[in-house]
Design a protein around this motif. Structure first.
Motif, PDB file in Angstrom:
ATOM      1  N   THR A 177      70.229  36.726  48.229  1.00 16.38           N
ATOM      2  CA  THR A 177      70.486  36.554  46.800  1.00 16.38           C
ATOM      3  C   THR A 177      71.686  37.398  46.359  1.00 16.38           C
ATOM      4  O   THR A 177      72.478  36.971  45.526  1.00 16.38           O
ATOM      5  CB  THR A 177      69.251  36.890  45.943  1.00 16.38           C
ATOM      6  OG1 THR A 177      68.774  38.191  46.262  1.00 16.38           O
ATOM      7  CG2 THR A 177      68.124  35.889  46.184  1.00 16.38           C
ATOM      8  N   THR A 178      71.850  38.564  46.961  1.00 26.24           N
ATOM      9  CA  THR A 178      73.031  39.378  46.655  1.00 26.24           C
ATOM     10  C   THR A 178      74.309  38.630  47.041  1.00 26.24           C
ATOM     11  O   THR A 178      75.275  38.571  46.273  1.00 26.24           O
ATOM     12  CB  THR A 178      72.968  40.726  47.401  1.00 26.24           C
ATOM     13  OG1 THR A 178      71.788  41.416  46.991  1.00 26.24           O
ATOM     14  CG2 THR A 178      74.174  41.592  47.092  1.00 26.24           C
ATOM     15  N   ARG A 197      65.903  38.310  52.233  1.00 25.79           N
ATOM     16  CA  ARG A 197      65.900  37.590  50.947  1.00 25.79           C
ATOM     17  C   ARG A 197      66.791  38.301  49.927  1.00 25.79           C
ATOM     18  O   ARG A 197      67.599  37.673  49.242  1.00 25.79           O
ATOM     19  CB  ARG A 197      64.463  37.489  50.427  1.00 25.79           C
ATOM     20  CG  ARG A 197      64.319  36.686  49.159  1.00 25.79           C
ATOM     21  CD  ARG A 197      62.854  36.553  48.740  1.00 25.79           C
ATOM     22  NE  ARG A 197      62.753  35.745  47.545  1.00 25.79           N
ATOM     23  CZ  ARG A 197      62.083  34.593  47.452  1.00 25.79           C
ATOM     24  NH1 ARG A 197      61.409  34.138  48.493  1.00 25.79           N
ATOM     25  NH2 ARG A 197      62.071  33.905  46.341  1.00 25.79           N
ATOM     26  N   SER A 198      66.658  39.613  49.859  1.00 29.24           N
ATOM     27  CA  SER A 198      67.481  40.389  48.944  1.00 29.24           C
ATOM     28  C   SER A 198      68.961  40.267  49.309  1.00 29.24           C
ATOM     29  O   SER A 198      69.823  40.077  48.455  1.00 29.24           O
ATOM     30  CB  SER A 198      67.034  41.850  48.980  1.00 29.24           C
ATOM     31  OG  SER A 198      67.868  42.649  48.187  1.00 29.24           O
ATOM     32  N   ALA A 243      79.716  34.492  41.420  1.00 26.81           N
ATOM     33  CA  ALA A 243      80.464  35.231  40.392  1.00 26.81           C
ATOM     34  C   ALA A 243      81.962  35.153  40.695  1.00 26.81           C
ATOM     35  O   ALA A 243      82.779  34.909  39.809  1.00 26.81           O
ATOM     36  CB  ALA A 243      79.992  36.680  40.315  1.00 26.81           C
ATOM     37  N   ILE A 262      61.803  40.056  53.724  1.00 28.22           N
ATOM     38  CA  ILE A 262      62.007  40.427  52.316  1.00 28.22           C
ATOM     39  C   ILE A 262      63.391  41.058  52.135  1.00 28.22           C
ATOM     40  O   ILE A 262      64.067  40.814  51.126  1.00 28.22           O
ATOM     41  CB  ILE A 262      60.892  41.396  51.850  1.00 28.22           C
ATOM     42  CG1 ILE A 262      59.501  40.749  51.995  1.00 28.22           C
ATOM     43  CG2 ILE A 262      61.121  41.856  50.412  1.00 28.22           C
ATOM     44  CD1 ILE A 262      59.240  39.551  51.135  1.00 28.22           C
ATOM     45  N   MET A 263      63.807  41.829  53.124  1.00 30.98           N
ATOM     46  CA  MET A 263      65.144  42.433  53.034  1.00 30.98           C
ATOM     47  C   MET A 263      66.229  41.359  53.174  1.00 30.98           C
ATOM     48  O   MET A 263      67.246  41.402  52.487  1.00 30.98           O
ATOM     49  CB  MET A 263      65.301  43.536  54.076  1.00 30.98           C
ATOM     50  CG  MET A 263      64.474  44.777  53.706  1.00 30.98           C
ATOM     51  SD  MET A 263      64.899  46.261  54.654  1.00 30.98           S
ATOM     52  CE  MET A 263      63.786  46.106  56.025  1.00 30.98           C
ATOM     53  N   GLU A 279      76.034  33.887  35.379  1.00 33.56           N
ATOM     54  CA  GLU A 279      74.570  33.822  35.498  1.00 33.56           C
ATOM     55  C   GLU A 279      73.980  33.894  34.098  1.00 33.56           C
ATOM     56  O   GLU A 279      74.211  34.858  33.364  1.00 33.56           O
ATOM     57  CB  GLU A 279      74.015  34.929  36.386  1.00 33.56           C
ATOM     58  CG  GLU A 279      72.502  34.763  36.558  1.00 33.56           C
ATOM     59  CD  GLU A 279      71.924  35.436  37.798  1.00 33.56           C
ATOM     60  OE1 GLU A 279      70.859  35.008  38.255  1.00 33.56           O
ATOM     61  OE2 GLU A 279      72.528  36.399  38.315  1.00 33.56           O
ATOM     62  N   LEU A 332      65.007  28.206  47.198  1.00 36.49           N
ATOM     63  CA  LEU A 332      65.313  29.455  47.907  1.00 36.49           C
ATOM     64  C   LEU A 332      64.255  29.796  48.944  1.00 36.49           C
ATOM     65  O   LEU A 332      64.566  30.270  50.044  1.00 36.49           O
ATOM     66  CB  LEU A 332      65.446  30.608  46.899  1.00 36.49           C
ATOM     67  CG  LEU A 332      65.689  31.990  47.494  1.00 36.49           C
ATOM     68  CD1 LEU A 332      67.007  32.058  48.260  1.00 36.49           C
ATOM     69  CD2 LEU A 332      65.662  33.065  46.420  1.00 36.49           C
ATOM     70  N   ILE A 359      69.308  32.330  39.531  1.00 34.34           N
ATOM     71  CA  ILE A 359      68.264  32.324  40.554  1.00 34.34           C
ATOM     72  C   ILE A 359      66.980  32.341  39.749  1.00 34.34           C
ATOM     73  O   ILE A 359      66.581  33.361  39.208  1.00 34.34           O
ATOM     74  CB  ILE A 359      68.438  33.488  41.538  1.00 34.34           C
ATOM     75  CG1 ILE A 359      69.804  33.318  42.229  1.00 34.34           C
ATOM     76  CG2 ILE A 359      67.297  33.499  42.562  1.00 34.34           C
ATOM     77  CD1 ILE A 359      70.083  34.222  43.387  1.00 34.34           C
ATOM     78  N   ARG A 396      74.912  35.631  44.690  1.00 36.26           N
ATOM     79  CA  ARG A 396      75.386  36.041  43.373  1.00 36.26           C
ATOM     80  C   ARG A 396      76.839  36.482  43.414  1.00 36.26           C
ATOM     81  O   ARG A 396      77.628  36.161  42.534  1.00 36.26           O
ATOM     82  CB  ARG A 396      74.511  37.164  42.825  1.00 36.26           C
ATOM     83  CG  ARG A 396      73.162  36.659  42.356  1.00 36.26           C
ATOM     84  CD  ARG A 396      72.388  37.747  41.635  1.00 36.26           C
ATOM     85  NE  ARG A 396      71.368  37.178  40.789  1.00 36.26           N
ATOM     86  CZ  ARG A 396      70.059  37.193  41.056  1.00 36.26           C
ATOM     87  NH1 ARG A 396      69.609  37.759  42.149  1.00 36.26           N
ATOM     88  NH2 ARG A 396      69.202  36.642  40.225  1.00 36.26           N
TER      89      ARG A 396
END
Lengths: 599, 599
Positions: free
Chosen positions: A156-157, A152-153, A164, A149-150, A170, A544, A223, A160
């Protein structure tokens, strides 16, 4: 007893405490992983999301009251402890980041007590998944799931930030959409204000992102949550997440360029893997003919060869009838498996039948150059030599052949067989990340079921310039400006250049048998948008969840999502879906149909 | 005619071309904003998301064929033009970023033609919103909307970066949830696999984020879609977006600290506004008593004063009856409005009646110190002097009073009145961003309709430690560890410390009249999670759409969302919701109820 943390402030997470801090006072908070009393000294492993830290409770340091609290501790109690960082007295634990230190407790508060959990919070849990999912809030405490889960974060960070920096905006697209059934089944949402009308949850933001290009946003990403009401397979979820993007004023190479750099960045930042650029590109035709798959796993060889020419004069009826029916005979070389026991070869025969083949023809090359074979007796020496040469067979190899009137079947069976053999032989390096772009997909495929051509990707995909001329005369021949990105035999993303001309779009709808009225009804607003100046555009979307599954080496996508659903699309923890209050249905103007007896 | 861009590459967006590039060759692509032929030279304003660039077409430079194309250009054609950057020959346009240059076209391709759009693509459109929303893809081309959508992307990027740097993990929570009707109405999604069962779209990720705290994720955030099936007001949407966060091992000050820094960062990066920290804090009680609102606009004064003491001996029946019924008399000073015409004062009287007041008592202080008043004749000189002193009235001021048996009504009416007067007098600096934290909200409020206490925020909000003792004996007195962040009179976010003790949580459910069974049915999994060790935790959520509306100074949240819905929750562009195929309903096991005639 649940004490307040009033006046207390956590100074560090568990593994932020290290041996540079010896002698310092810290306050840590977390869950009791385990607790044991050894000669009057209580050792507690404290766990938070960062890892484990050892705490020591001695009555002389923590006081009588504190020591009494420490004696009560059991697994999963939540505590706050203040104490002094100390060099570890007992044996150093090399498996822990904090294995050379401990904290000598001077104060403790029990913030929350805990009943004995239904299963232990531990890595590589052996508890049945159903139980774990029912208590997902406990399962999510397990370090391996937390790592996923970490990650995954983190991914996505990274995505992004990268996008950007590349000038992507977005932009959120709606979840309450219009139902446009084409492809999978929609989830529907009854409208209260408009009784008898329904929203649909989006299967992807496809139409919206194309509209955003029409609107001049130039580079879009999101996302995005997507929804498909399908019968679930192991790696599907009713709701899943896409990294979705669209670009204007670009052609294939531009999309591939920015995505290769994105992939490189993601894999480097998330899991420290260096992806070499450019990523190999392979046409769909080549992939099918050599690997029997549009998502070839290139971590190993075992390529497919066409041996039709070699056996075209053979009397072997299996080969002969396949060729006469316009099919082909193809084979692979299972190197080094020449001595595979007959029983195992038979098992491979059963395996290919499971994929629709009529049978497996095999030819083992003995160490002395002679053959053992299911069909050699029907072949001339010349033909056998030809087969061996074509497949580069050496003594000790096992050559496997499939013949069928349908070449697509021959290829898909051999594609599956090469994977099976690679697994069997342990040919796959599980630490390798092997990417490939698959390009030049067919625009259309023939649906036996619907007796019409259907879009292979989706009906907005642009035909290749040089093939547009065949769209009426030979639709099956037209290749598309479509591309998939494949990692280790798994399609992790795909996209295409879109049609941006109304006339080609209308032609496309016509070819897939969508009437003008029907197209207007479903996609009218897109067709209208196309009348007012639309830029050339193209896009790509990643799954994802699947991407993370590969990054985390997880067995299922359920291990990379916080709150997954199981195969019947239910959530075992919250028990969704559930029965609702009839008043709610009344307000929506719908009723539940009585279940009819099936006859 | 739609030419391909094959072989062409855009070198710059429009406003990336500047006067440092004079003499360079560039290729730009975009939409024709306008085109005019002036003495054989064609001037085209080219638009992309960055802005406008002037292109010049002369037959001698662009050739006969190119010139012929340029002659065809009309608004919204999409073109690609290659040419040389040149100092602008004609007048410099100071309103354009590229106003001192132009590009002399050497080649042009028409990538897409355009019909005349139904309304012009221009800033501050005067076209009716319904038309604009029907053609949202055109409306989204307008520079003011593009600015908003780009700002939105900028804000979410900034938020995500800040929170990631602060150790927050972005974790996705489900959209297909369980229906737990408490608060607003749920959107429902029928389950096909479990006929007669329904998912609900989440009103917020509240339960999931609390579970994530139970699971040890420590700091969570998500920019999350939320859904409420409500009758829409001007600033509501059926789906909206929250910046949602939750933190473990924290108390109020920790949440406020990280959010103040977040706010500072957002406003600086997005719109260049410096927010001074710390942000003022005000208790709910103070805000209500001084501003008549729990979201006070502090950009101007006009505070409310309690004058009950001053008039407690008065015979003025309006005041007297209010006080005797346990209410109060309060007033504000509309400074400088002492000469407001009687007609306007009467209008204010009508205004307060619209808010439920029985009437407005007013007292104008003439320049000579005498009074003009609706009620002075009932008052002693002493009392009038007292009122004037209490409200710091000066000659030229207008004092306005409300009396009622219900003090809450007195306050809310005066709160509305002070806003009305500030607008009327132009007291509000529209460029000011004035923040305030409102704290110590009541935990519960009495619902006349349901004849029970309901949670003012939500039922997971922690009571203040010192008030917990009153939860049985005097529930209305209990204050909560809840906080709202208010900007310019608009609540942009709110949150609370959560209950993390099962016993307090159960008590809370009891107080709001939720039976044990009902609580178990709705929130059972949260209550179960609370048994296995739960950290103290707290959180906050911002309404992103409303926040952006303030940042963009937009009139409606529809102007800060790409694809908004209108008041009846429909999408005018895609025509969602719509009627679906009966087969889809059959598969879901639901049917549409025939509309009954109302009797």
């Amino acid at each position: 007893m649940a004490e307040s943390m009033l006046g207390l402030k956590r100074t560090n997470r568990c593994t932020e405490v290290d041996n540079s801090m010896i002698g310092e006072k810290v306050t840590v908070m977390g869950w009791v992983q385990k607790s044991r009393n050894k000669g009057g000294i209580i050792f507690v492993d404290l766990r938070d999301r960062s890892g484990i830290l050892q705490l020591i409770f001695e009555e002389s340091k923590v006081g009588t009251e504190g020591y009494a609290k420490a004696e009560k501790l059991r697994s999963e109690f939540v505590i706050a402890v203040t104490g002094k960082v100390s060099k570890r007295e007992g044996g150093i634990n090399p498996n822990l980041k904090t294995g050379d230190i401990e904290v000598i407790a001077e104060d403790i508060r029990i913030l929350s007590e805990a009943e004995t959990p239904p299963f232990p919070v531990e890595e590589n849990s052996k508890t049945k998944e159903d139980i774990r999912l029912k208590y997902r809030f406990l399962d999510l405490r397990r370090p391996d799931i937390q790592k996923n889960i970490m990650l995954r974060s983190n991914v996505t960070t990274t995505v992004r930030k990268f996008l950007a920096d590349e000038g992507f905006l977005e932009i959120e697209t709606p979840i309450l959409c219009k139902s446009t059934p084409e492809g999978a089944r929609d989830y529907l949402v009854p409208s209260r204000i408009h009784p008898g009308n329904f929203y649909a949850l989006p299967q992807s933001p496809q139409l919206f992102k194309q509209l955003l290009m029409c609107s001049g946003y130039d580079r879009y990403f999101q996302i995005a949550k997507c929804f498909r009401d399908e019968d679930l397979r192991a790696d599907r979820q009713p709701e899943f997440t896409q990294i979705d993007m669209e670009l204007s004023f670009v052609d294939i190479d531009d999309v591939i360029d920015v995505n290769e750099r994105l992939i490189q960045k993601m894999f480097k930042e998330a899991i420290g893997i260096d992806v070499q650029l450019p990523i190999e590109r392979m046409t769909w035709k080549y992939a099918m003919e050599h690997y029997g798959s549009d998502k070839p796993d290139l971590r190993f060889g075992i390529e497919i060869s066409d041996v039709s020419d070699v056996v075209k004069g053979s009397d072997f009826v299996v080969f002969k009838s396949a060729l006469e029916a316009g099919g082909s005979v193809r084979g692979i070389n299972a190197e080094g498996l020449g001595t595979l026991p007959r029983k195992k070869i038979d098992a491979l025969g059963d395996f290919v039948k499971g994929y629709g083949a009529k049978g497996l023809a095999w030819l083992a090359i003995n160490e002395d150059g002679t053959y053992k074979s299911s069909f050699a007796k029907f072949m001339t020496e010349e033909e056998l030599k030809g087969l061996t040469e074509k497949l580069e067979g050496k003594p000790g190899d096992l050559l496997l052949f499939i013949a069928d009137a349908k070449t697509s079947l021959v290829l898909s069976v051999l594609g599956a067989l090469r994977l099976e053999i690679a697994e069997e032989k342990g040919l796959i390096n599980k630490d390798e990340y092997r990417f490939v772009w698959i390009t030049e997909f067919p625009l259309l495929e023939w649906s036996e079921e619907e007796e019409r051509f259907v879009a292979m990707h989706h009906p907005f995909t642009m035909p290749m310039d040089e093939d547009i001329q065949y769209i009426d005369s030979d639709p099956g021949r037209v290749r598309a400006k479509a591309y998939d990105i494949v990692l280790n035999g798994v399609e992790i993303g795909g996209g295409s250049v879109r049609i941006h001309q109304n006339d080609i779009q209308e032609k496309m709808f016509e070819v897939i048998g969508l009437t003008k009225e029907s197209a207007e009804d479903k996609f009218g607003f897109l067709l209208t948008a196309f009348k007012y100046g639309v830029p050339p555009h193209a896009g790509l979307a990643y799954g994802l969840d699947r991407l993370l599954m590969l990054m985390c080496k997880a067995d299922t996508i359920r291990d990379v999502m916080a709150f997954p659903k199981v195969k019947d699309a239910s959530d075992l923890m919250s028990e969704a879906p559930n029965v609702v209050d009839p008043v709610q249905l009344d307000e929506l103007g719908i009723s539940i149909k009585p279940v009819e007896d099936e006859e």
